[in-house]
Every structure is written in C-alpha cells, then in structure tokens.
Motif scaffolding. Structure first.
Motif, PDB file in Angstrom:
ATOM      1  N   UNK A 125      -5.288 -21.534  -6.280  1.00  0.00           N
ATOM      2  CA  UNK A 125      -5.996 -21.222  -7.531  1.00  0.00           C
ATOM      3  C   UNK A 125      -7.373 -20.649  -7.249  1.00  0.00           C
ATOM      4  N   UNK A 126      -7.798 -19.745  -8.106  1.00  0.00           N
ATOM      5  CA  UNK A 126      -9.117 -19.119  -7.966  1.00  0.00           C
ATOM      6  C   UNK A 126      -9.854 -19.240  -9.290  1.00  0.00           C
ATOM      7  N   UNK A 127     -10.136 -20.486  -9.668  1.00  0.00           N
ATOM      8  CA  UNK A 127     -10.882 -20.710 -10.897  1.00  0.00           C
ATOM      9  C   UNK A 127     -12.367 -20.756 -10.592  1.00  0.00           C
ATOM     10  N   UNK A 128     -13.178 -20.852 -11.630  1.00  0.00           N
ATOM     11  CA  UNK A 128     -14.626 -20.923 -11.436  1.00  0.00           C
ATOM     12  C   UNK A 128     -14.962 -22.103 -10.535  1.00  0.00           C
ATOM     13  N   UNK A 129     -15.884 -21.875  -9.648  1.00  0.00           N
ATOM     14  CA  UNK A 129     -16.382 -22.880  -8.708  1.00  0.00           C
ATOM     15  C   UNK A 129     -15.328 -23.356  -7.708  1.00  0.00           C
ATOM     16  N   UNK A 130     -14.337 -22.510  -7.460  1.00  0.00           N
ATOM     17  CA  UNK A 130     -13.369 -22.792  -6.397  1.00  0.00           C
ATOM     18  C   UNK A 130     -13.643 -21.858  -5.235  1.00  0.00           C
ATOM     19  N   UNK A 131     -13.784 -22.443  -4.063  1.00  0.00           N
ATOM     20  CA  UNK A 131     -13.911 -21.637  -2.854  1.00  0.00           C
ATOM     21  C   UNK A 131     -12.529 -21.491  -2.244  1.00  0.00           C
ATOM     22  N   UNK A 132     -12.175 -20.278  -1.910  1.00  0.00           N
ATOM     23  CA  UNK A 132     -10.879 -20.031  -1.294  1.00  0.00           C
ATOM     24  C   UNK A 132     -11.098 -19.421   0.083  1.00  0.00           C
ATOM     25  N   UNK A 133     -10.553 -20.052   1.087  1.00  0.00           N
ATOM     26  CA  UNK A 133     -10.667 -19.556   2.464  1.00  0.00           C
ATOM     27  C   UNK A 133      -9.381 -18.822   2.813  1.00  0.00           C
ATOM     28  N   UNK A 134      -9.507 -17.566   3.117  1.00  0.00           N
ATOM     29  CA  UNK A 134      -8.376 -16.767   3.609  1.00  0.00           C
ATOM     30  C   UNK A 134      -8.515 -16.723   5.128  1.00  0.00           C
ATOM     31  N   UNK A 135      -7.664 -17.443   5.851  1.00  0.00           N
ATOM     32  CA  UNK A 135      -7.821 -17.500   7.314  1.00  0.00           C
ATOM     33  C   UNK A 135      -7.462 -16.157   7.963  1.00  0.00           C
ATOM     34  N   UNK A 136      -7.833 -15.995   9.214  1.00  0.00           N
ATOM     35  CA  UNK A 136      -7.448 -14.794   9.946  1.00  0.00           C
ATOM     36  C   UNK A 136      -5.935 -14.543   9.834  1.00  0.00           C
ATOM     37  N   UNK A 137      -5.551 -13.297   9.821  1.00  0.00           N
ATOM     38  CA  UNK A 137      -4.158 -12.826   9.878  1.00  0.00           C
ATOM     39  C   UNK A 137      -3.381 -12.900   8.561  1.00  0.00           C
ATOM     40  N   UNK A 138      -3.963 -13.412   7.493  1.00  0.00           N
ATOM     41  CA  UNK A 138      -3.216 -13.500   6.239  1.00  0.00           C
ATOM     42  C   UNK A 138      -3.483 -12.258   5.374  1.00  0.00           C
ATOM     43  N   UNK A 139      -2.402 -11.632   4.933  1.00  0.00           N
ATOM     44  CA  UNK A 139      -2.491 -10.578   3.906  1.00  0.00           C
ATOM     45  C   UNK A 139      -2.960 -11.265   2.621  1.00  0.00           C
ATOM     46  N   UNK A 140      -3.853 -10.637   1.857  1.00  0.00           N
ATOM     47  CA  UNK A 140      -4.370 -11.308   0.659  1.00  0.00           C
ATOM     48  C   UNK A 140      -4.511 -10.353  -0.519  1.00  0.00           C
ATOM     49  N   UNK A 141      -4.251 -10.912  -1.680  1.00  0.00           N
ATOM     50  CA  UNK A 141      -4.311 -10.153  -2.947  1.00  0.00           C
ATOM     51  C   UNK A 141      -4.747 -11.130  -4.015  1.00  0.00           C
ATOM     52  N   UNK A 142      -5.680 -10.732  -4.901  1.00  0.00           N
ATOM     53  CA  UNK A 142      -6.042 -11.627  -5.995  1.00  0.00           C
ATOM     54  C   UNK A 142      -5.388 -11.162  -7.288  1.00  0.00           C
ATOM     55  N   UNK A 143      -5.106 -12.141  -8.138  1.00  0.00           N
ATOM     56  CA  UNK A 143      -4.312 -11.928  -9.358  1.00  0.00           C
ATOM     57  C   UNK A 143      -5.024 -12.607 -10.523  1.00  0.00           C
ATOM     58  N   UNK A 144      -5.118 -11.899 -11.646  1.00  0.00           N
ATOM     59  CA  UNK A 144      -5.739 -12.501 -12.826  1.00  0.00           C
ATOM     60  C   UNK A 144      -4.654 -13.063 -13.739  1.00  0.00           C
ATOM     61  N   UNK A 145      -4.514 -14.384 -13.763  1.00  0.00           N
ATOM     62  CA  UNK A 145      -3.481 -15.007 -14.605  1.00  0.00           C
ATOM     63  C   UNK A 145      -4.073 -15.571 -15.901  1.00  0.00           C
ATOM     64  N   UNK A 146      -5.343 -15.248 -16.165  1.00  0.00           N
ATOM     65  CA  UNK A 146      -6.013 -15.761 -17.362  1.00  0.00           C
ATOM     66  C   UNK A 146      -6.059 -14.736 -18.483  1.00  0.00           C
ATOM     67  N   UNK A 147      -6.729 -15.128 -19.585  1.00  0.00           N
ATOM     68  CA  UNK A 147      -6.864 -14.236 -20.742  1.00  0.00           C
ATOM     69  C   UNK A 147      -8.228 -13.563 -20.763  1.00  0.00           C
ATOM     70  N   UNK A 148      -9.031 -13.851 -19.760  1.00  0.00           N
ATOM     71  CA  UNK A 148     -10.416 -13.374 -19.721  1.00  0.00           C
ATOM     72  C   UNK A 148     -10.608 -12.622 -18.398  1.00  0.00           C
ATOM     73  N   UNK A 149     -11.768 -11.980 -18.244  1.00  0.00           N
ATOM     74  CA  UNK A 149     -12.074 -11.369 -16.949  1.00  0.00           C
ATOM     75  C   UNK A 149     -12.039 -12.427 -15.846  1.00  0.00           C
ATOM     76  N   UNK A 150     -11.600 -12.000 -14.654  1.00  0.00           N
ATOM     77  CA  UNK A 150     -11.696 -12.839 -13.455  1.00  0.00           C
ATOM     78  C   UNK A 150     -12.857 -12.280 -12.635  1.00  0.00           C
ATOM     79  N   UNK A 151     -13.817 -13.125 -12.315  1.00  0.00           N
ATOM     80  CA  UNK A 151     -14.960 -12.679 -11.507  1.00  0.00           C
ATOM     81  C   UNK A 151     -15.029 -13.552 -10.258  1.00  0.00           C
ATOM     82  N   UNK A 152     -15.048 -12.900  -9.105  1.00  0.00           N
ATOM     83  CA  UNK A 152     -15.048 -13.622  -7.823  1.00  0.00           C
ATOM     84  C   UNK A 152     -16.050 -13.006  -6.872  1.00  0.00           C
ATOM     85  N   UNK A 153     -16.728 -13.857  -6.141  1.00  0.00           N
ATOM     86  CA  UNK A 153     -17.555 -13.377  -5.043  1.00  0.00           C
ATOM     87  C   UNK A 153     -16.710 -13.368  -3.773  1.00  0.00           C
ATOM     88  N   UNK A 154     -16.918 -12.401  -2.907  1.00  0.00           N
ATOM     89  CA  UNK A 154     -16.206 -12.388  -1.627  1.00  0.00           C
ATOM     90  C   UNK A 154     -17.198 -12.145  -0.492  1.00  0.00           C
TER      91      UNK A 154
END
Ligand SMILES: O=P(O)(O)OC[C@H]1O[C@](O)(CO)[C@@H](O)[C@@H]1O
Ligand SMILES: [Fe+2]
Length: 212
Positions: A125-154
C-alpha cells in the motif's frame, strides 16, 4: 579544494503535487500511455476526452548524476481507470539494477506493484505517511486505486537510470490491478512471458551481487 553542493530545501504543494526548487519536470498525458493498459478498446474510447489530459507528472531535483548522490522528487497521479484497470505509471527497473528506491506516500491511496526478475510479485500500500522500500532488482510501478490524486515523494541513487524495455519484452508486468467488489484486486496478465535465465543472470551480474 572540494567544491560542495549547496544544501537545499524543497517545499511540496500537496494540492498540485509540485515541488519548489525542482531542477526538472515532465508530464505523461493519456495519449502517451497507449499500449500500457489491457483494454485497448476502452483506451481508444477514452482518447477523445482524455487524450491531452495529464495522467501523472513528476517534478524532481537532480543535483548531479554521480554515484553516491541522490535524485528526489514528487509524483502526482490523477485518479481514473481504463476499463477496469487503474491509472498507473509506465514502470521500470533501474538500468543499474542493484539500485533501490524509497517512496513516501503524501496524499491519496496507491499501490506499489513490484516484480522480481524471476517473476515474483509483491504489492504494498502507498497511502499517506507510508514509506515504501523498493529493494534492488525489483521492477516497480505505482498505481492510483483511490478517488483522489495520489501524491508520492521518491528518492533513489543518482546513477540508477531507468529501463522501461524490461516490461515491454515480457508482455507487461505479471499482475494487473483492477477494480473489484468494493476495492482493488490483483489479476494475472495472460500476455506475461517469463524472462530467460541469461537475462536474469545479466541483471544480477551487473553488481556481482547474489540475491538472498
Ligand atoms: O518513470 P515511470 O515508470 O514512468 O514512473 C515515474 C516514477 O518513477 C520515477 O521515475 C522514479 O523512479 C519517478 O520519476 C516517478 O515516481
Ligand atoms: Fe525507479
């Protein structure tokens, strides 16, 4: 004498997803994302109204591209679906595949879809105030499953680079995320093809690192 880079603070505007003092930005409009979604007919049907609209945009700060430095920024993604599949980024593996990435959810409801070279899938999950660690070697894509804008820092190592072809060569990512009863659900992508052993060992071989 070493010339130091000047420290900088960057204020994030949660309503627009813009980051002050950014050194660059780009936008992905609906028409740029042809071929990304499973339902090509739904994509065509939306093109007339959605074609020029922005699906996601990135503002970033790139001090240098040197090993040891960091690139950071903010992604804002609109809510929406093509057929039953939620709006998402193109997705990539880092060109230097052993480089990791951190995301920090700031607004909205998203997912980070990850796939290992061998085809294992993880969804966080990538909700507000969630830190997500993408480890080395993983393909990654973010998806907006909400009804509002998704805003993420990377934030990721400045010498990472991005390789988008790895997904195209496999017929997409192994899983897709679609609307289900009262929320999202993960479905298999029937077009997905496993990567061959040579490609997988080339990815790991870049760093001489053997995954656990
Ligand atoms: O590069 P993509 O897969 O289109 O997705 C954009 C996102 O990934 C990044 O490239 C960071 O790895 C950011 O620019 C942004 O969060
Ligand atoms: Fe990345």
């Amino acid at each position: 004498m070493t010339r130091l880079f000047e420290p900088i603070g960057c204020k994030v505007d949660l309503s627009t997803g813009a980051m002050a003092n950014a050194t660059g930005s780009y936008q992905k409009r609906f028409r740029d994302l042809d071929g990304l979604y499973a339902d090509a007919a739904a994509f065509e049907a939306m093109r007339a109204t959605w074609g020029e609209r922005i699906v996601y945009e990135v503002s970033e700060f790139r001090p240098t591209d040197q090993s040891g430095d960091l690139i950071f920024g903010v992604t804002r993604m609109a809510p929406g679906r093509v057929g039953d599949e939620y709006f998402m980024t193109r997705g990539h593996i880092h060109r230097q595949a052993d480089r990791p990435e951190i995301y920090y959810g700031q607004k909205g409801h998203g997912l980070m879809l990850m796939e290992s070279p061998e085809g294992e899938v993880r969804i966080l999950p990538m909700d507000a105030q969630t830190v997500c660690y993408v480890p080395p070697f993983w393909i990654h894509r973010s998806i907006n499953v909400g009804d509002d804008d998704l805003v993420m820092l990377f934030c990721y190592p400045a010498d990472s680079g991005q390789d988008y072809e790895i997904i195209a060569r496999s017929g997409g990512m192994r899983s897709r995320v679609v609307a289900g009863d009262g929320g999202w659900r993960q479905v298999d992508n029937p077009d997905w093809r496993p990567r061959d052993a040579k490609l997988i060992s080339a990815l790991y071989g870049q760093s001489g690192m053997v995954p656990a």
